[in-house]
Every structure is written in structure tokens, then in C-alpha cells.
Design a protein around this motif. Structure first.
Motif, mmCIF file in Angstrom:
data_model
loop_
_atom_site.group_PDB
_atom_site.id
_atom_site.type_symbol
_atom_site.label_atom_id
_atom_site.label_comp_id
_atom_site.label_asym_id
_atom_site.label_seq_id
_atom_site.Cartn_x
_atom_site.Cartn_y
_atom_site.Cartn_z
ATOM 1 N N MET A 227 0.685 -1.548 0.315
ATOM 2 C CA MET A 227 0.068 0.235 -0.162
ATOM 3 C C MET A 227 0.834 1.217 -0.104
ATOM 4 O O MET A 227 0.671 1.624 1.116
ATOM 5 C CB MET A 227 -0.758 -0.146 1.094
ATOM 6 N N GLY A 228 1.362 1.437 -1.128
ATOM 7 C CA GLY A 228 2.306 2.601 -1.037
ATOM 8 C C GLY A 228 4.035 2.718 -0.057
ATOM 9 O O GLY A 228 4.525 1.140 -0.373
ATOM 10 N N SER A 229 3.714 2.552 0.704
ATOM 11 C CA SER A 229 5.185 2.833 1.634
ATOM 12 C C SER A 229 5.293 1.814 2.776
ATOM 13 O O SER A 229 5.652 2.058 3.257
ATOM 14 C CB SER A 229 5.889 4.149 2.308
ATOM 15 N N LEU A 230 3.800 1.182 2.591
ATOM 16 C CA LEU A 230 3.683 0.895 3.982
ATOM 17 C C LEU A 230 3.460 -0.613 3.585
ATOM 18 O O LEU A 230 2.037 -1.089 2.080
ATOM 19 C CB LEU A 230 2.146 0.745 4.699
ATOM 20 N N GLN A 231 3.008 -1.478 4.321
ATOM 21 C CA GLN A 231 2.406 -3.140 3.850
ATOM 22 C C GLN A 231 1.730 -3.328 4.929
ATOM 23 O O GLN A 231 2.455 -3.918 5.906
ATOM 24 C CB GLN A 231 3.882 -3.946 3.863
#
Length: 150
Positions: free
Chosen positions: A68-72
Motif C-alpha cells: 500500500m505505497g510505503s506501507l505493507q
């Protein structure tokens, strides 16, 4: 408490404990309008060298990852063997299990956190790195995962 222990403040992952990874993965995929990721089993203990509360464990889990962009977002469905995953699901039910930070020098970070009364709960290897779950719930109210990527 020591300051800036991890040398980062960037959360890379949120781990969520689930009972049915296929169903929950589909709900997340539909909610975000993305493809449902393929769930897979973690490797066996001979590869992962998983330890839970200081002892070797056969624990495995099915995992599914949403980038999710910079976050998983990591969905985790544990097997029945002793692990922080199984303990969490049995005692607290489904929900956020941990937040993760990518670190360098995992062994050193574990020692520093343990020196700050934040004990190691579980650790193991995976293809391309290793992880450690630290019980930081007394001070930070969470389980903190350290990820070291090769």
C-alpha cells in the motif's frame, strides 16, 4: 529508556491476525479495489529456525501481503503450533498484531530493546532476511517487529 533505538521512525508494515486468510484477503482486496494477493505458507522450522519464547517451534503461518505505497499490510493466519501468532489469536482474537520497522543490525537491536525491558518473544528467518517480535506492550502498547532485509 534509550532514545532513537531503531534509528528509524518509518513504519514499514502492519501485521493483522486473521482466522480465515482467504476470506479476509478478499474483503481487503474488494475494499481497496486491488487484486487479492496469493496466500502462502511460511517455510518449515528447518529453514526458518523459528523460536518462540526461547524454544524452537514448528509454528507456521499463511501470509498474504498488500503493498500500500510505503506501507505493507500483512495478513497472518497461524497454524496450531505455539507462536506469538497463535497466542494472540487465541487470547485477543482477530486484529492488529504488530507494527514493523526495517532495521540494520537485528541482533544488536534485540539486545538494546531487551535492555529496556522489551523482551524478545519470537524470531525467525525467511528468504532474504530475518525478523524478531519484541514485547513492547508495557511502554508502547504494541508488539513491535524488527525486520532485517539482506
Amino acid at each position: 529508556m534509550d532514545k532513537n533505538i531503531l534509528n528509524t521512525n518509518v513504519i514499514t508494515q502492519i501485521g493483522i491476525m486473521v482466522k480465515d486468510i482467504e476470506k479476509t484477503s478478499q474483503v481487503f482486496a474488494d475494499f481497496f479495489g486491488v487484486d487479492k494477493p496469493e496466500a502462502f505458507w511460511t517455510d518449515a522450522v528447518d529453514k526458518t529456525q523459528t523460536e518462540y519464547k526461547g524454544s524452537s517451534t514448528e509454528a507456521r503461518a499463511r501470509l498474504a501481503f498488500f503493498d500500500m505505497g510505503s506501507l505493507q499490510l500483512e495478513l497472518i493466519q497461524p497454524d496450531e503450533n505455539p507462536s506469538t501468532w497463535r497466542e494472540f489469536l487465541d487470547e485477543k482474537g482477530e486484529g492488529v498484531h504488530h507494527i514493523a520497522f526495517e532495521v540494520k543490525g537485528l541482533t544488536e537491536k534485540i539486545k538494546i530493546l531487551e535492555g529496556n525491558q522489551m523482551p524478545l518473544v519470537q524470531k525467525g528467518e525467511f528468504e532474504g532476511g530475518r525478523y524478531a517480535y519484541m514485547d513492547t506492550s508495557k511502554d508502547l502498547k504494541i508488539i513491535l517487529e524488527l525486520l532485517e532485509i539482506d
